[in-house]
Design a protein around this motif. Sequence first.
Motif, mmCIF file in Angstrom:
data_model
loop_
_atom_site.group_PDB
_atom_site.id
_atom_site.type_symbol
_atom_site.label_atom_id
_atom_site.label_comp_id
_atom_site.label_asym_id
_atom_site.label_seq_id
_atom_site.Cartn_x
_atom_site.Cartn_y
_atom_site.Cartn_z
ATOM 1 N N LYS A 193 4.861 10.693 5.727
ATOM 2 C CA LYS A 193 4.542 11.827 6.604
ATOM 3 C C LYS A 193 3.364 12.563 6.015
ATOM 4 O O LYS A 193 3.297 12.816 4.826
ATOM 5 N N ARG A 194 2.465 12.922 6.848
ATOM 6 C CA ARG A 194 1.247 13.612 6.390
ATOM 7 C C ARG A 194 1.399 15.095 6.507
ATOM 8 O O ARG A 194 2.034 15.681 7.206
ATOM 9 N N ASP A 204 0.834 -1.201 0.000
ATOM 10 C CA ASP A 204 0.000 0.000 0.000
ATOM 11 C C ASP A 204 0.869 1.251 0.000
ATOM 12 O O ASP A 204 1.221 1.770 1.053
ATOM 13 N N THR A 205 1.219 1.740 -1.175
ATOM 14 C CA THR A 205 2.109 2.899 -1.255
ATOM 15 C C THR A 205 1.358 4.225 -1.114
ATOM 16 O O THR A 205 1.974 5.274 -1.183
ATOM 17 N N ASN A 206 0.054 4.168 -0.901
ATOM 18 C CA ASN A 206 -0.668 5.394 -0.560
ATOM 19 C C ASN A 206 -0.274 5.849 0.844
ATOM 20 O O ASN A 206 -0.293 7.036 1.144
ATOM 21 N N HIS A 207 0.065 4.882 1.694
ATOM 22 C CA HIS A 207 0.390 5.185 3.085
ATOM 23 C C HIS A 207 1.855 4.927 3.435
ATOM 24 O O HIS A 207 2.306 5.306 4.511
ATOM 25 N N PHE A 208 2.597 4.260 2.556
ATOM 26 C CA PHE A 208 3.969 3.884 2.865
ATOM 27 C C PHE A 208 4.929 4.231 1.730
ATOM 28 O O PHE A 208 4.557 4.229 0.566
ATOM 29 N N THR A 209 6.175 4.517 2.111
ATOM 30 C CA THR A 209 7.275 4.693 1.176
ATOM 31 C C THR A 209 8.158 3.459 1.303
ATOM 32 O O THR A 209 8.423 2.993 2.415
ATOM 33 N N ILE A 210 8.627 2.916 0.194
ATOM 34 C CA ILE A 210 9.454 1.707 0.189
ATOM 35 C C ILE A 210 10.918 2.092 0.047
ATOM 36 O O ILE A 210 11.278 2.893 -0.809
#
Length: 139
Positions: free
Chosen positions: A138-139, A73-79
């Motif tokens: 980060k939001r 889920d890259t909407n919420h996470f950076t890989i």
Amino acid sequence: MTQEEILALSKKVCKNTLMETLEIEFTEIGDDFLIAKMPVTPKVHQPDGVLHGGASVALAESVGSMASYVFLDTNHFTIRGIEISANHVKSVADGFVYARASFIHKGRTTQLIEIRITDDAQNLISLVKLTTIALPKKR
């Protein structure tokens, strides 16, 4: 996402990056794997005319990280890649190499991915293990 959408996305995100420089092209995606190819030309040779191990590792990290990007889920996470190890078992001087990334472990925080790099004749060139981490955006 369909295979076509994912492959189109990979072309977009690779623009002006190392992947574009090395001419890495994502070619196939399945339920639990991603495949990319890279041409073996003098641009990726070591001085004695065979594929440089560093180019193989760059291919492996590119396809492994993209697999994490696509399957998480890259909407919420950076890989991010956090560890990579490679065993180079055979040399290749021309043609293409193909990297197939598949998950050994797909955790919420860390992922362990095996990348098998083969040549046009499907000989194993390198066997790579990549660990990635999913960091909250980060939001």
